[in-house]
Design an enzyme around this catalytic site. Structure first.
Site, PDB file in Angstrom:
ATOM      1  N   HIS A 157       0.832  -1.229   0.000  1.00  0.00           N
ATOM      2  CA  HIS A 157       0.000   0.000   0.000  1.00  0.00           C
ATOM      3  C   HIS A 157       0.856   1.265   0.000  1.00  0.00           C
ATOM      4  O   HIS A 157       0.418   2.304   0.487  1.00  0.00           O
ATOM      5  CB  HIS A 157      -0.953   0.032   1.203  1.00  0.00           C
ATOM      6  CG  HIS A 157      -1.727  -1.229   1.407  1.00  0.00           C
ATOM      7  ND1 HIS A 157      -2.955  -1.468   0.838  1.00  0.00           N
ATOM      8  CD2 HIS A 157      -1.401  -2.367   2.092  1.00  0.00           C
ATOM      9  CE1 HIS A 157      -3.374  -2.678   1.189  1.00  0.00           C
ATOM     10  NE2 HIS A 157      -2.434  -3.244   1.935  1.00  0.00           N
ATOM     11  N   LYS A 211      16.268  21.506 -10.834  1.00  0.00           N
ATOM     12  CA  LYS A 211      15.618  20.227 -11.148  1.00  0.00           C
ATOM     13  C   LYS A 211      16.536  19.190 -11.788  1.00  0.00           C
ATOM     14  O   LYS A 211      17.407  19.514 -12.575  1.00  0.00           O
ATOM     15  CB  LYS A 211      14.423  20.461 -12.084  1.00  0.00           C
ATOM     16  CG  LYS A 211      13.244  21.164 -11.463  1.00  0.00           C
ATOM     17  CD  LYS A 211      12.526  20.336 -10.394  1.00  0.00           C
ATOM     18  CE  LYS A 211      11.752  19.180 -10.956  1.00  0.00           C
ATOM     19  NZ  LYS A 211      10.499  19.586 -11.555  1.00  0.00           N
ATOM     20  N   GLU A 228      10.131   8.030 -16.557  1.00  0.00           N
ATOM     21  CA  GLU A 228       8.785   8.544 -16.867  1.00  0.00           C
ATOM     22  C   GLU A 228       8.364   8.191 -18.293  1.00  0.00           C
ATOM     23  O   GLU A 228       7.214   7.843 -18.548  1.00  0.00           O
ATOM     24  CB  GLU A 228       8.738  10.056 -16.675  1.00  0.00           C
ATOM     25  CG  GLU A 228       8.818  10.455 -15.209  1.00  0.00           C
ATOM     26  CD  GLU A 228       8.963  11.960 -15.041  1.00  0.00           C
ATOM     27  OE1 GLU A 228       8.132  12.697 -15.581  1.00  0.00           O
ATOM     28  OE2 GLU A 228       9.922  12.388 -14.381  1.00  0.00           O
TER      29      GLU A 228
END
Ligand code: ARG
Length: 457
Positions: free
Chosen positions: A156, A283, A290
């Site tokens: 979970h 960043k 991705e």
């Protein structure tokens, strides 16, 4: 130039029609399979006396030359000739003359395209297997490198129980192992030679189908000519295999994205496989992961698209089936591209073992071990579970972790607790005690890695 099938027509095709139904801009990729198939076919025609030896040789020589010229970029295909099969034939006729008009004896484009695509799929299955094996070797290498490193295992996405990082890495090894087995299985059903089915009903010529199969390295020939030209199951199966590989890659990618976040900080992607932001100077984005996650979607789309294309088609060949190729090629390119770069990413990623260690603190991840401890002291598991649940509640209330509890605290919940309970709450001890076959104990993970290496050969 007049179409090879122009006999019964009295008007020329609209050029719009040529553009619309022509597949040469994507099926030119099958040129090598098409020519190898024709070479085997023509050799058989000559061996069976359907054409003469000289005719056979002239066609074979022409095909070899054409293959060489295509390979060295000296040939231009034309939409006028519709697809790769008719481009090859038209080019051959223009090069060696009328003898080439005998090549298509006892054959139809329907069995020809079925053959070409089967040859292509077989070749690609083996290339995808090679890429999977390369990725598996890298996983084994990284797992061996990090033996002894602990991190939280999750259910979970909540911290659950401590595990070895190597155990986590090896989980993907086994997924890829099943992917390889699925591909090998798919190859078995693809390995069927359809030529001889002709348009749909078989042929009147005394051909030797087994000889063509042998020449091309197929293990068997198709049993039913209608089925042979109508069947695209092997492509659906291959696209399913690819989709499942992409599910595995995508789950791995998703974990890498999460692990690379500042919140987790479990991994740092190598600069070579990270990108920056055009506006935010700080960043470092995990674009490889991705994109792999994103590209999984298009392979599922390709599979679904083919399933839907096929579901309403009456036997046998229908032109709709030409739509199989772009889907197939796109999925092959996607899975190969993804596996290649993903392997590089995993090979170069830094696992931040300190951050993983730190994440073991305070999450009650050894609560199950404490319950098991009570079971060893004679309590029933359900009772032990209940007691430990209360202890966790107590700790949460006081903002402490299990290791902060003193012996009196433990004993206030159950008199079965003794000083050795401190061993049960230790993460390393927890991992070491999961010494079941397939478990996360060091020796069991080492055992897995040995088996994995044997499979890699
Ligand atoms: N380009 C066609 C395809 O990919 C080849 C088979 C054509 N057969 C036909 N009867 N039109 O499916």
């Amino acid at each position: 130039m007049a179409k090879l099938w122009s006999g019964r027509f009295s008007k020329e095709q609209d050029t719009l029609m040529d553009d619309f139904h022509s597949s040469i801009h994507f099926d030119s990729r099958l040129y090598a399979e098409d020519i190898r198939g024709s070479l085997a076919h023509v050799r058989m025609l000559a061996a069976c006396g359907i054409i003469t030896e000289e005719e056979g040789e002239a066609i074979e020589d022409g095909l070899w030359e054409l293959l060489e010229d295509i390979e060295s970029g000296r040939v231009e295909f034309s939409a006028d000739a519709e697809d790769i099969h008719m481009n090859v034939e038209t080019l051959l006729i223009s090069r060696i003359g009328d003898v080439a008009r005998k090549l298509h004896t006892a054959r139809s484009r329907n069995d020809q395209v079925a053959l070409d695509v089967r040859m292509y799929v077989l070749k690609e299955i083996h290339e995808v297997i090679d890429l999977l094996k390369k990725t598996q070797s890298t996983l084994v290498r990284r797992a061996e490198q990090h033996m002894g490193v602990l991190l939280p295992g999750y259910t979970h996405l909540q911290r659950a129980q401590p595990i070895l990082l190597s155990h986590h890495i090896m989980a993907y090894f086994w997924m890829f192992q099943r992917d390889i087995e699925r591909l090998e299985d798919c190859a078995e059903r693809t390995d069927v030679m359809p030529l001889g089915s002709a348009a749909l009903a078989g042929t009147t010529y005394p051909i030797d189908r087994e000889m063509v199969a042998r020449e091309l390295g197929f293990s068997r020939v198709s049993e039913n000519s209608l089925d042979a030209v109508a069947d695209r199951d092997f492509i659906m199966e291959f696209l399913s295999c690819i989709s499942i590989i992409m599910v595995h890659l995508s789950r791995f990618a998703e974990e890498m994205v999460i692990w690379a976040s500042s919140e987790f900080g479990f991994v740092t992607m190598d600069d070579r496989y990270s990108t920056g932001s055009s506006i935010m100077p700080q960043k470092r984005n995990p674009d490889v992961a991705e994109l792999v996650r994103g590209k999984a979607g298009r392979t599922f789309g390709n599979l679904l698209s083919l399933l839907v294309t096929m579901k309403g088609l009456p036997l046998s060949y229908n032109k709709d089936m030409q739509e199989d190729k772009e889907r197939l090629f796109d999925s092959v390119d996607t899975v190969k591209g993804c596996l290649t770069i993903f392997e590089r990413m995993i090979d170069t990623v830094t696992f931040n073992v300190e951050r993983m260690r730190a994440a073991l603190e305070g999450g009650f991840m050894t609560a199950t071990d404490v319950a098991d401890y009570l079971v060893r002291k004679g309590l029933a598991f359900r009772t032990a579970h209940e007691i430990v649940g209360k202890i966790v509640l107590f700790c949460e209330k006081h903002g402490i972790s299990l290791c902060d509890l003193r012996l009196e605290d433990w004993r206030s919940f159950s008199s079965a607790f003794e000083a050795d309970v401190m061993d049960a709450v230790d993460a390393d001890a927890s991992v070491a005690s999961r010494d079941v076959y397939g478990g996360t104990a060091h020796s069991r993970v080492a055992e897995q890695i040995r088996l994995a290496k044997r499979l890699l050969g």
